[in-house]
Design an enzyme around this catalytic site. Structure first.
Site, mmCIF file in Angstrom:
data_model
loop_
_atom_site.group_PDB
_atom_site.id
_atom_site.type_symbol
_atom_site.label_atom_id
_atom_site.label_comp_id
_atom_site.label_asym_id
_atom_site.label_seq_id
_atom_site.Cartn_x
_atom_site.Cartn_y
_atom_site.Cartn_z
ATOM 1 N N ARG A 131 -138.831 39.769 8.637
ATOM 2 C CA ARG A 131 -139.621 39.355 9.803
ATOM 3 C C ARG A 131 -140.310 40.576 10.399
ATOM 4 N NH1 ARG A 131 -137.468 36.425 15.305
ATOM 5 N NH2 ARG A 131 -136.578 38.450 15.806
ATOM 6 N N THR A 135 -145.260 40.594 15.028
ATOM 7 C CA THR A 135 -145.913 39.278 14.935
ATOM 8 C C THR A 135 -144.904 38.151 14.753
ATOM 9 O OG1 THR A 135 -146.040 39.424 12.536
ATOM 10 C CG2 THR A 135 -147.910 40.333 13.786
ATOM 11 N N ASP A 227 -128.719 41.626 16.291
ATOM 12 C CA ASP A 227 -129.357 41.625 14.966
ATOM 13 C C ASP A 227 -128.284 41.412 13.890
ATOM 14 O OD1 ASP A 227 -132.148 43.143 13.593
ATOM 15 O OD2 ASP A 227 -130.376 42.657 12.390
ATOM 16 N N ASP A 230 -128.207 44.111 11.001
ATOM 17 C CA ASP A 230 -127.688 45.412 11.441
ATOM 18 C C ASP A 230 -126.191 45.335 11.718
ATOM 19 O OD1 ASP A 230 -130.166 46.535 11.248
ATOM 20 O OD2 ASP A 230 -130.624 46.421 13.389
HETATM 21 C C1 PRP Z 1 -133.611 37.993 10.628
HETATM 22 C C2 PRP Z 1 -132.707 36.842 10.283
HETATM 23 C C3 PRP Z 1 -133.683 35.822 9.756
HETATM 24 C C4 PRP Z 1 -134.896 36.050 10.619
HETATM 25 C C5 PRP Z 1 -134.916 34.996 11.676
HETATM 26 O O1 PRP Z 1 -133.880 38.713 9.487
HETATM 27 O O2 PRP Z 1 -131.698 37.157 9.382
HETATM 28 O O3 PRP Z 1 -134.010 36.018 8.397
HETATM 29 O O4 PRP Z 1 -134.745 37.356 11.199
HETATM 30 O O5 PRP Z 1 -136.048 35.047 12.432
HETATM 31 P P1 PRP Z 1 -137.167 33.898 12.417
HETATM 32 O O6 PRP Z 1 -136.483 32.591 12.532
HETATM 33 O O7 PRP Z 1 -137.969 34.243 13.651
HETATM 34 O O8 PRP Z 1 -137.973 34.051 11.168
HETATM 35 P P2 PRP Z 1 -134.820 39.998 9.411
HETATM 36 O O9 PRP Z 1 -136.209 39.608 9.036
HETATM 37 O O10 PRP Z 1 -134.683 40.829 10.649
HETATM 38 O O11 PRP Z 1 -134.268 40.776 8.150
HETATM 39 P P3 PRP Z 1 -132.822 41.334 7.782
HETATM 40 O O12 PRP Z 1 -132.011 40.143 7.362
HETATM 41 O O13 PRP Z 1 -133.118 42.254 6.655
HETATM 42 O O14 PRP Z 1 -132.242 42.038 8.972
HETATM 43 N N1 URA Z 2 -132.812 37.897 13.842
HETATM 44 C C1 URA Z 2 -131.604 38.346 14.267
HETATM 45 O O1 URA Z 2 -130.888 39.028 13.531
HETATM 46 N N2 URA Z 2 -131.210 38.031 15.500
HETATM 47 C C2 URA Z 2 -131.959 37.292 16.333
HETATM 48 O O2 URA Z 2 -131.525 37.024 17.477
HETATM 49 C C3 URA Z 2 -133.212 36.839 15.887
HETATM 50 C C4 URA Z 2 -133.607 37.151 14.623
#
Ligand code: PRP
Ligand code: URA
Length: 236
Positions: A131, A135, A227, A230
């Site tokens: 994500r 944006t 997150d 993380d």
């Molecule tokens: C986070 C989460 C989802 C997404 C959710 O991942 O694990 O995949 O954000 O957000 P959305 O519903 O607004 O699309 P991220 O893209 O941060 O990647 P990561 O899993 O590598 O931390």
């Molecule tokens: N992705 C995350 O990991 N946490 C949130 O709250 C939203 C998106």
């Protein structure tokens, strides 16, 4: 000066001023299953706590993945299977057709491991979506989906359903592979993302452990857990 300048637009936080449905408005959407298991509520509280360290957080994601797997697999089809016990022949059952799981990288990895504790011979199809924090659009960066598929069901798993963008894109990608039945499995959903996913893909089942209040201006779920990637992998 009237109107918004380009600079104002660019400095605006991504969810600022965007209307969101209330929690009560999305509680009874068709094909949406929100866990009400007491063990889940107990584990969710530990997971949300900001003082829960990374190793325990990761372990909890596994355990919650296993609980969600029990709930989401309750309607799977079976076929008869003849076996012999040490005493005599008998008829049993096995899961009909293949079962696939698509962890949405990277936060979906822990959840997928929990699922595999329940169904070890599941196929794992990795899909990388990231994500963009400015944006909130999801970008695909990795795809290990097979071209030949013969599956009873594929579960797309990702802990956080925030705006719904990542989940909607993942389901679009799975549908292009011709999967007949797809379910989405998540830990926490925001009403905004849950409604978007349910309206865009009304033909899938959605299983989540909890439905939270809203998204903040940055697009994070509140109260949420922060997150999810993380916290699982210690990358603060
Ligand atoms: C986070 C989460 C989802 C997404 C959710 O991942 O694990 O995949 O954000 O957000 P959305 O519903 O607004 O699309 P991220 O893209 O941060 O990647 P990561 O899993 O590598 O931390
Ligand atoms: N992705 C995350 O990991 N946490 C949130 O709250 C939203 C998106």
């Amino acid at each position: 000066m009237l109107g918004t300048s380009k600079q104002d637009e660019q400095s605006r936080l991504p969810m600022q001023g965007i209307p969101q449905p209330k929690r009560e408005e999305v509680l009874n959407l068709p094909r949406v299953h929100i866990s009400n298991h007491p063990v889940m509520a107990h584990k969710m509280t530990l997971l949300r706590n900001k003082n829960t360290p990374t190793p325990q957080f990761y372990q909890l994601v596994h355990e919650i993945g296993a609980l969600l797997a029990y709930e989401a697999t309750a309607s799977l089809s079976l076929e008869k299977n003849s076996i012999e016990t040490p005493l005599q022949a008998t008829t049993g059952y096995r899961l009909a057709g293949g079962i696939g799981i698509t962890p949405i990288l990277r936060a979906g990895l822990g959840l997928a491991e929990g699922f595999r504790q329940v169904i070890p011979d599941i196929q794992v199809w990795h899909l990388g979506l990231k994500r963009d924090e400015r944006t909130l659009q999801a970008l695909e960066y990795y795809n290990q989906l097979p071209h030949q598929v013969d599956m009873q069901v594929v579960y797309a798993v990702d802990p956080m359903l925030a705006t719904g963008g990542s989940a909607i894109d993942a389901i679009n990608i799975l549908k292009r592979r011709g999967i007949p039945r797809i379910s989405y499995i998540g830990i926490i959903a925001a009403p905004y993302g849950l409604l978007k996913l349910s309206q865009t893909h009304p033909d899938i089942d959605i299983y989540v452990a909890a439905l939270d209040e809203s998204l903040n201006d940055l697009g994070y779920i509140v109260p949420g857990l922060g997150d999810a990637g993380d916290r699982q992998f210690g990358t603060f």
